[in-house]
Design a protein around this motif. Structure first.
Motif, short mmCIF file in Angstrom:
data_model
loop_
_atom_site.label_atom_id
_atom_site.label_comp_id
_atom_site.label_asym_id
_atom_site.label_seq_id
_atom_site.Cartn_x
_atom_site.Cartn_y
_atom_site.Cartn_z
N ALA A 196 0.82 -1.21 0.00
CA ALA A 196 0.00 0.00 0.00
C ALA A 196 0.86 1.26 0.00
O ALA A 196 0.55 2.22 -0.71
N ALA A 197 1.94 1.25 0.79
CA ALA A 197 2.82 2.41 0.83
C ALA A 197 3.49 2.65 -0.52
O ALA A 197 3.58 3.79 -0.99
N VAL A 198 3.97 1.56 -1.14
CA VAL A 198 4.62 1.70 -2.44
C VAL A 198 3.62 2.20 -3.48
O VAL A 198 3.94 3.07 -4.31
N ALA A 199 2.40 1.68 -3.44
CA ALA A 199 1.39 2.12 -4.40
C ALA A 199 1.05 3.59 -4.22
O ALA A 199 0.94 4.34 -5.20
N LEU A 200 0.89 4.01 -2.96
CA LEU A 200 0.59 5.42 -2.72
C LEU A 200 1.73 6.31 -3.17
O LEU A 200 1.51 7.41 -3.72
N PHE A 201 2.95 5.88 -2.95
CA PHE A 201 4.12 6.67 -3.36
C PHE A 201 4.17 6.80 -4.88
O PHE A 201 4.38 7.90 -5.42
N LEU A 202 3.97 5.68 -5.59
CA LEU A 202 4.02 5.73 -7.05
C LEU A 202 2.88 6.58 -7.62
O LEU A 202 3.08 7.34 -8.58
N VAL A 203 1.71 6.44 -7.03
CA VAL A 203 0.58 7.24 -7.51
C VAL A 203 0.84 8.72 -7.28
O VAL A 203 0.53 9.56 -8.13
N GLU A 204 1.42 9.08 -6.15
CA GLU A 204 1.72 10.48 -5.88
C GLU A 204 2.78 11.02 -6.83
O GLU A 204 2.69 12.18 -7.29
N VAL A 205 3.78 10.19 -7.16
CA VAL A 205 4.80 10.61 -8.13
C VAL A 205 4.17 10.87 -9.49
O VAL A 205 4.45 11.89 -10.15
N VAL A 206 3.33 9.94 -9.93
CA VAL A 206 2.66 10.11 -11.22
C VAL A 206 1.77 11.35 -11.21
O VAL A 206 1.70 12.11 -12.18
N HIS A 207 1.10 11.59 -10.07
CA HIS A 207 0.22 12.74 -9.97
C HIS A 207 0.99 14.05 -10.08
O HIS A 207 0.57 14.97 -10.81
N ARG A 208 2.12 14.13 -9.39
CA ARG A 208 2.90 15.37 -9.44
C ARG A 208 3.52 15.60 -10.81
O ARG A 208 3.58 16.73 -11.31
N LEU A 209 4.01 14.52 -11.43
CA LEU A 209 4.59 14.67 -12.77
C LEU A 209 3.54 15.09 -13.78
O LEU A 209 3.79 15.94 -14.65
N THR A 210 2.35 14.50 -13.68
CA THR A 210 1.28 14.86 -14.60
C THR A 210 0.85 16.31 -14.42
O THR A 210 0.61 17.04 -15.38
N ARG B 201 0.37 21.39 -17.45
CA ARG B 201 -0.26 22.67 -17.14
C ARG B 201 -0.94 23.29 -18.34
O ARG B 201 -1.95 23.98 -18.20
N ARG B 202 -0.40 23.05 -19.53
CA ARG B 202 -0.96 23.64 -20.73
C ARG B 202 -1.99 22.73 -21.40
O ARG B 202 -2.55 23.12 -22.42
N SER B 203 -2.19 21.57 -20.85
CA SER B 203 -3.16 20.64 -21.43
C SER B 203 -4.39 20.57 -20.54
O SER B 203 -4.28 20.26 -19.34
N LEU B 204 -5.54 20.87 -21.12
CA LEU B 204 -6.78 20.84 -20.35
C LEU B 204 -7.12 19.41 -19.93
O LEU B 204 -7.62 19.19 -18.81
N LEU B 205 -6.82 18.43 -20.78
CA LEU B 205 -7.13 17.04 -20.45
C LEU B 205 -6.31 16.57 -19.26
O LEU B 205 -6.85 15.95 -18.32
N LEU B 206 -5.01 16.85 -19.25
CA LEU B 206 -4.16 16.43 -18.12
C LEU B 206 -4.53 17.17 -16.85
O LEU B 206 -4.48 16.61 -15.75
#
Length: 396
Positions: free
Chosen positions: A15-29, A34-39
Motif C-alpha cells: 500500500a505504501a509503495v502504491a501510494l508513493f508511485l501514484v503520488e509521483v505520477v500525480h505530481r509529474l502529470t 499545465r498547458r493541457s486541459l485534459l491532463l
C-alpha cells in the motif's frame, strides 16, 4: 501468527509503495500538463480513484503472493475474495471518472455563455445523455462481474440462460414504459428536437429546459416552478420550441380600438418606443390592422427580441406604453359602443337621409368582376391556378 504478520507487513508495504508511485505520477502529470486541459482535468478529478484503485490492487497482489499454495485458511480466501471485489469496484470507479474527464474536456470547447449557443447546447445535451448512459452501463457491468466471482452465481448461470426467453418477455412487459422513456431520451438528444436551455411552451406553460435525463425532462417555468414530464411526452405530443433554430424570436401585442384611431401615427409611436429601448434587437417592428369587425379595429404590434426573456419584457412594455399613449393623446380611439335612439317612423331630422341621384349603372361589359377572389383579374387568375391540382392526362 507468523503468516498473519507476513501478510499484514506485505500489505502495508504494498500500500505504501502504491501510494508513493501514484503520488509521483500525480505530481509529474500536474507539472508537465499545465498547458493541457485534459491532463489538468485528470489530475483534479481522477487522482482519488486512481489512488484507491492502485492501493487496493497492490494489497491484493501482496496478499496473494505471500499466502502460498499450501496454506488453506478460510480467512485468507475470504480476504482475497474481498480484495478482488474491491479491485473490480475501484477499477470501475476509475474508468467512470476517466470517461467523465474526457466528456468534460470535450464540453469545455463549446461555450454556452455566448449569444449564438445553439450548437453548443446541442452538443452539451448529447454528452450529458451519453454520460448518464455510460455510467449506468458501467455500474451494471461492475455488479455483474462482482456477482460472477461467487461460485453459487456461476452455478445457476446455465439455468438462467435456459429461461432467458421467458425472463426476457416478462422483463420487456414490465419495463416497457421505462425502456420507452430511455429510447425517447436518446431520440431527443440526437434528433435535435429539444436541447438544454431551449425555451418551450408545454401544457400551456412557458419555460426553459433545465434538465434532460433518460427518463424525464425538467422544465423551469418562468415563475420558478418546475414542470416534470416523461421524455416520451416530447416524442408523442406537440410542443412549442422557441429557440430550436436561433434564440431570437418574434412576439405580438394586440389592441382593440375604435375606428377613429390614427394607425400611421400609432405606428410611428411604436417605432419611436422600440428604438429607445435595449430590449429590441432592431429586426422587426410592424403595426398592422388584422381585423375590423364588431365595431372595433384590432391592431397587432409585431416586435422582435434577441431572446425569449427580452421579448416578454418588450411585449409588456409595448402594451403599457401604447395603452397610455391612446388614453392621453388619442382618447377618441378608445373602444366605444354606439347606440342610436329614435322613433319607429324615422321622422327625426338626423334620421332622414335625402336620397341621392342614382349613379349611372355600368354595363355588363364595363363592370369588372370584383366579387371573385380567385378570378376576374390577372392576380385572381394567378391565385386560382395556385389552388388547382394537376390536370389529368386524357387518353388519346
Amino acid at each position: 501468527m507468523q503468516n498473519y504478520l507476513e501478510t499484514a507487513v506485505a500489505a502495508l508495504v504494498a500500500a505504501a509503495v502504491a501510494l508513493f508511485l501514484v503520488e509521483v505520477v500525480h505530481r509529474l502529470t500536474r507539472r508537465f500538463g499545465r498547458r493541457s486541459l485534459l491532463l489538468t482535468e485528470l489530475t483534479d478529478h481522477a487522482h482519488r480513484p486512481f489512488q484507491v484503485a492502485g492501493t487496493v490492487l497492490a494489497v491484493q497482489f501482496a496478499v496473494r503472493f505471500t499466502t502460498g499454495y499450501a496454506v488453506g485458511e478460510s480467512w485468507r480466501r475470504l480476504l482475497l475474495h474481498l480484495l478482488i471485489l474491491g479491485v473490480i469496484a475501484t477499477v470501475a470507479w476509475l474508468v467512470a471518472c476517466l470517461l467523465v474527464v474526457v466528456e468534460d474536456t470535450a464540453l469545455a470547447r463549446f461555450r454556452v455563455d455566448v449569444p449564438d449557443n445553439r450548437h453548443a447546447r446541442r452538443v452539451r445535451t448529447q454528452v450529458v445523455m451519453l454520460r448518464r448512459l455510460t455510467i449506468a452501463v458501467i455500474v451494471i457491468l461492475t455488479v455483474g462481474v462482482m456477482l460472477m466471482t461467487f461460485p453459487s452465481v456461476r452455478g445457476i448461470g446455465a439455468g438462467v440462460l435456459t429461461s432467458a426467453g421467458v425472463v426476457g418477455v416478462v422483463a420487456a412487459l414490465a419495463a416497457q414504459s421505462l425502456l420507452g422513456n430511455v429510447f425517447a431520451g436518446l431520440q431527443l438528444a440526437f434528433s435535435d428536437a429539444v436541447r438544454l436551455d431551449d425555451v418551450v411552451v408545454v401544457e400551456g406553460e412557458w419555460g426553459r429546459i433545465e434538465e434532460l435525463t433518460l427518463s424525464y425532462v425538467v422544465v423551469q417555468i418562468w415563475d420558478d416552478r418546475r414542470l416534470i414530464l416523461p421524455t416520451s411526452y416530447f416524442t408523442s405530443k406537440p410542443f412549442q420550441n422557441w429557440t430550436r433554430t436561433e434564440a431570437a424570436v418574434l412576439g405580438t401585442a394586440e389592441f382593440d380600438v375604435d375606428w377613429a384611431v390614427p394607425v400611421q401615427t400609432m405606428r410611428e409611436e411604436l417605432r419611436r418606443l422600440v428604438e429607445g429601448t435595449e430590449l429590441w434587437d432592431g429586426r422587426v417592428c410592424v403595426l398592422q390592422v388584422t381585423d375590423a369587425t364588431g365595431g372595433t379595429v384590432r391592431l397587432r404590434a409585431l416586435v422582435s427580441a434577441a431572446d425569449a426573456g427580452s421579448l416578454w419584457d418588450l411585449r409588456c412594455l409595448v402594451r403599457e406604453h401604447l395603452v397610455a399613449w391612446i388614453r392621453d393623446n388619442r382618447p377618441t380611439a378608445m373602444p366605444r359602443l354606439r347606440t342610436e335612439l329614435g322613433d319607429s317612423t324615422s321622422n327625426l331630422s338626423w334620421q332622414w337621409v335625402q336620397p341621392r341621384r342614382p349613379a349611372r349603372r355600368l354595363s355588363d361589359t364595363e363592370a369588372p368582376d370584383d366579387a371573385r377572389v380567385f378570378g376576374g383579374s390577372d392576380d385572381g387568375d394567378a391565385r386560382s391556378e395556385a389552388f388547382v391540382g394537376p390536370e389529368e392526362t386524357r387518353p388519346q
